[in-house]
Scaffold this active site. Structure first.
Site, mmCIF file in Angstrom:
data_model
loop_
_atom_site.group_PDB
_atom_site.id
_atom_site.type_symbol
_atom_site.label_atom_id
_atom_site.label_comp_id
_atom_site.label_asym_id
_atom_site.label_seq_id
_atom_site.Cartn_x
_atom_site.Cartn_y
_atom_site.Cartn_z
ATOM 1 N N LYS A 49 0.824 -1.210 0.000
ATOM 2 C CA LYS A 49 0.000 0.000 0.000
ATOM 3 C C LYS A 49 0.862 1.266 0.000
ATOM 4 O O LYS A 49 0.627 2.184 -0.792
ATOM 5 C CB LYS A 49 -0.910 -0.015 1.230
ATOM 6 C CG LYS A 49 -1.633 1.289 1.497
ATOM 7 C CD LYS A 49 -2.507 1.179 2.728
ATOM 8 C CE LYS A 49 -1.713 0.912 3.983
ATOM 9 N NZ LYS A 49 -0.862 2.062 4.380
ATOM 10 N N THR A 50 1.844 1.314 0.898
ATOM 11 C CA THR A 50 2.690 2.510 0.999
ATOM 12 C C THR A 50 3.477 2.731 -0.289
ATOM 13 O O THR A 50 3.647 3.864 -0.753
ATOM 14 C CB THR A 50 3.650 2.386 2.194
ATOM 15 O OG1 THR A 50 2.882 2.177 3.382
ATOM 16 C CG2 THR A 50 4.493 3.633 2.364
ATOM 17 N N ASP A 240 -4.317 8.051 3.055
ATOM 18 C CA ASP A 240 -3.873 6.729 3.495
ATOM 19 C C ASP A 240 -4.847 6.177 4.545
ATOM 20 O O ASP A 240 -5.478 6.953 5.275
ATOM 21 C CB ASP A 240 -2.467 6.867 4.096
ATOM 22 C CG ASP A 240 -1.831 5.522 4.413
ATOM 23 O OD1 ASP A 240 -2.242 4.501 3.820
ATOM 24 O OD2 ASP A 240 -0.909 5.498 5.242
ATOM 25 N N GLU A 241 -4.953 4.856 4.643
ATOM 26 C CA GLU A 241 -5.784 4.174 5.656
ATOM 27 C C GLU A 241 -7.205 4.748 5.692
ATOM 28 O O GLU A 241 -7.757 5.040 6.752
ATOM 29 C CB GLU A 241 -5.136 4.291 7.047
ATOM 30 C CG GLU A 241 -3.739 3.714 7.158
ATOM 31 C CD GLU A 241 -3.706 2.189 7.156
ATOM 32 O OE1 GLU A 241 -4.758 1.557 6.917
ATOM 33 O OE2 GLU A 241 -2.615 1.623 7.400
ATOM 34 N N GLN A 271 -9.869 -4.449 6.782
ATOM 35 C CA GLN A 271 -9.095 -4.131 7.982
ATOM 36 C C GLN A 271 -9.671 -2.926 8.725
ATOM 37 O O GLN A 271 -8.962 -2.262 9.480
ATOM 38 C CB GLN A 271 -7.631 -3.877 7.617
ATOM 39 C CG GLN A 271 -6.932 -5.105 7.038
ATOM 40 C CD GLN A 271 -5.445 -4.883 6.840
ATOM 41 O OE1 GLN A 271 -4.679 -4.769 7.798
ATOM 42 N NE2 GLN A 271 -5.018 -4.819 5.586
ATOM 43 N N ARG A 642 -1.164 -11.050 9.842
ATOM 44 C CA ARG A 642 0.109 -10.585 10.414
ATOM 45 C C ARG A 642 1.204 -11.634 10.224
ATOM 46 O O ARG A 642 2.392 -11.339 10.392
ATOM 47 C CB ARG A 642 -0.025 -10.323 11.926
ATOM 48 C CG ARG A 642 -1.015 -9.259 12.392
ATOM 49 C CD ARG A 642 -0.901 -7.967 11.649
ATOM 50 N NE ARG A 642 -1.823 -7.939 10.514
ATOM 51 C CZ ARG A 642 -1.718 -7.118 9.487
ATOM 52 N NH1 ARG A 642 -0.736 -6.255 9.407
ATOM 53 N NH2 ARG A 642 -2.595 -7.153 8.494
#
Length: 690
Positions: A49-50, A240-241, A271, A642
């Site tokens: 994503k980043t 973002d997010e 998420q 995770r």
């Protein structure tokens, strides 16, 4: 809208010579090189994503968009710093002109330029939480609200109520009804205090963190020239997010993007796990409705986990009805099947994790890359005890071990004072829980108490030691002496605390009763029922979570033969933490213990997800909320994703229950486990191995 990059005014393009097709996968490339217009990028866990966001910034610069016309919004300073660093690495130099930062930092920057339009000076103060609490406390005094004996919420709790109301665009009445129903009788004075607080902030030229967003939005809504200025300036907005945004934040984004509609939001609906703190899941789910013609990009290639783990993750999230359907696909080679582990009880669960963690270390896995994830802090009670016994170093992501939390120390202070009537720390801690008593007052009461206690050293429950010329006393006489010593302090107690002190003395007397004194669990239950429950309500915004912690601490306490035994183990656990603090880097390897909420964004070689029982995970409390089960399932999905190489899904068959009997209760495996096809899991025969 035209698919051309229209500039206001024209600037020449930046030539970065980045080979996007080589450095990005096909899905990332499509999102990075998207034409102007609204875009929703659904970036699955571990999908880069980043990377996608930073390359999008670089691509816009190559197309001739000036850096100062791009706004990049993140949620944390850490994320903002990482994003800006990556952009600088791509460019080969820092890009100071780019507007990048958290929502709050950008809000503060804009308000510094226009505060006068809202009745503030530009040198306004930004209040931290303690400052806000003090201002609310002053308003309570001004309003003449009588808080003595009424269980009126403390300033910290009021601040949380006001904050939720602002960030969700709801009234304080709405927040009380949905989350703080036990304060419903105070609805009118709380609403009045909210208005007083707003006026007091303006009068003192101060803003709190929520104002940095709320007043930013107010500025844009009420001042046309300012709104149009920033709408023209920010030709491209990247967020973002996005799944974590609340109503206030999404309104800000929509208003800023109203001119160009060049808004790219990146997130993962699967998420979205922060509804309890105001995040609005509908923001990401309904983005295509709010922006007709928006392009939706899905980035589903996962670079983190093995194919076997991803199959379980996909199966786990599939039952959710409200979602953007996607399938995480692996970029890595095959590995081990995730393990489904049934344990007899919580202690066997803990022994298994401890032993397997040691085996992983022998296999070359650093303990820092092994995590135990859980729904609530109390799920790891037995595990902390087991790891301490085995001298396995561990850290807790929250930074505060379960037994070091204020409410746990408060409750156990009652037990410590009964066991050791000369425990100065426990006595003063309990005294300061009472209204109007601070450190100085507690010290004064302590000295008076010691005078009343005299030379006798009480060991309640046993025959107390007395002076040589005295007659031996019975256990009951010893307890009577403690009560007398406490009563002797009555004249030293401030008037506002007199009633609370009488309740405190009565509680200690009940704790001393032979039928209670022999059981730490019974003592803890009595502490909760005798008034500490009310104290939690008044003092903490997350009252229900803290009450659940204490109830589960009582469950945990049933395994100990005596109160002294229980307190000894707690002391050992907390002292290990103190020793770790002094060792510096000596123990560089530590098993990571974390709630799933705090582990979001992290990854580990091996992950243990524990207490997968219905009522524990999913949490029974959250199942009563709207969409509660789906958010719990998303939380389970976050836990699974995770893991890089190994995943263990664990549940005990039996666990002690909270109640008067304190007996064991059969547990039902989490409903989430039944939704995963068994052929995707390796079911371990625990007794054959451990």
């Amino acid at each position: 809208m035209s698919h051309e990059y229209v500039l206001e005014p024209f600037h020449s393009a930046v030539h970065l010579q980045i080979d996007y097709a080589r450095e990005l996968n096909e899905q990332q490339l499509a999102a990075v090189t998207a034409p102007p217009g609204p875009a929703l990028v659904i970036a699955g866990a571990g999908s880069g994503k980043t990377r996608t966001l930073t390359y999008r910034v670089a691509y816009l610069l190559e197309q001739g968009i000036p850096a100062d016309r791009i706004l990049l919004l993140t949620f944390t300073n850490k994320a903002a710093g990482e994003m800006m660093r990556r952009v600088a690495d791509l460019l080969g130099h820092e890009l100071r002109e780019l507007w990048g930062g958290t929502f709050h930092s950008i809000g503060a920057r804009i308000l510094r330029s226009h505060a006068d339009l809202l009745g503030y000076r530009r040198d306004f103060t930004i209040l931290d939480r303690d400052d806000a609490k003090d201002l609310i406390k002053a308003n309570i005094a001004d309003a003449g609200i009588e808080t003595k004996g009424t269980h009126f919420p403390k300033p910290e709790v009021l601040n949380e109520i006001f904050s939720l109301a602002v960030n969700t665009h709801k009234t304080t009445d709405d927040i009380l009804e949905s989350q703080y129903d036990y304060f419903s009788q105070f609805a009118a004075p709380i609403a009045d205090l909210a208005q007083r607080y707003i006026k007091r902030k303006r009068a003192t030229n101060a803003m709190d963190f929520d104002d940095l967003l709320a007043l930013w939005l107010k500025l844009l809504q009420e001042h046309t020239e300012v709104r149009e200025h920033y709408q023209r300036r920010f030709q491209f907005i990247l967020v973002d997010e996005y799944q974590d945004t609340n109503k206030l934040q999404s309104d800000l984004i929509d208003l800023l993007a109203a001119r160009h509609h060049n808004v790219t939001v990146v997130g993962d609906d699967a998420q979205s796990i922060y509804a309890w703190r105001g995040a609005n899941f509908a923001n990401i789910l309904e983005f295509p409705k709010r922006y007709p013609g928006a392009k939706v990009f899905k980035i589903e290639t996962n670079y983190r986990s093995t194919p076997e783990i991803l199959k379980v993750a996909n199966a786990a999230i599939a039952p959710n009805r409200n979602q953007f359907t996607k399938q995480l696909t692996p970029a890595r080679k095959s590995g081990l099947k995730p393990a489904l582990v049934a344990c007899t009880d919580a202690m066997q669960q803990s022994a298994f994790i401890a032993q397997r963690a040691l085996e992983l270390r022998e296999e070359g896995v650093n303990l820092n890359q092994v995590a135990v994830l859980y729904r609530s802090h109390f799920h790891a009670l037995e595990l902390q005890l087991e790891l301490t016994k085995r001298n396995i170093p561990f850290s807790i992501t929250s930074g505060i071990r379960f037994f070091e939390q204020a409410h746990i120390k408060d409750a156990t202070a009652y037990l410590k004072l009964v066991v050791n009537t000369q425990d100065e720390i426990a006595f003063k801690r309990l005294a300061q829980l009472l209204p109007g008593i601070a450190a100085k007052g507690a010290d004064k009461i302590w000295k008076k108490y010691m005078e009343g206690l005299g030379s006798r050293v009480l060991v309640p429950g046993n025959e107390p030691q007395v002076a040589s010329n005295s007659q031996p006393q019975t256990p009951d006489a010893g307890r009577q002496t403690l009560a007398i010593a406490l009563q002797s302090c009555a004249k030293s107690i401030p008037a506002k605390a007199a009633t609370a002190w009488a309740q405190f003395v009565a509680t200690i007397s009940q704790l001393e009763a032979a039928t209670v004194r022999q059981s730490a669990a019974k003592m803890l239950r009595l502490v909760i029922d005798a008034g500490y429950d009310d104290y939690l309500q008044e003092t903490y915004a997350n009252y229900r979570l803290r009450l659940e912690d204490l109830e589960q601490l009582a469950v945990f306490a049933y395994q100990f033969n005596s109160v002294e035994d229980f307190l000894t183990q707690l002391a050992l656990l907390t002292n290990v933490e103190a020793e770790d603090d002094k060792t510096g880097d000596r123990d560089t390897e530590q098993l990571r213990l974390s709630t799933i909420h705090q582990a979001k964004g992290l990854e580990f070689d091996a992950v243990f997800v524990i207490m997968l029982c219905d009522g524990l995970f999913p949490s029974e409390r959250t199942l009563n909320a709207d969409e509660g089960e789906e958010e719990e399932r998303r939380l389970f999905y976050v836990a699974i994703t995770r893991a890089r190489n190994e995943l263990y899904l664990i549940y005990p068959l039996i666990r002690a229950s909270f109640g008067s009997s304190g007996g064991d209760a059969m547990q039902h495996p989490s409903r989430f486990l039944s939704e995963i096809p068994r052929d995707l899991l390796n079911e371990w025969n625990l007794r054959a191995r451990y």
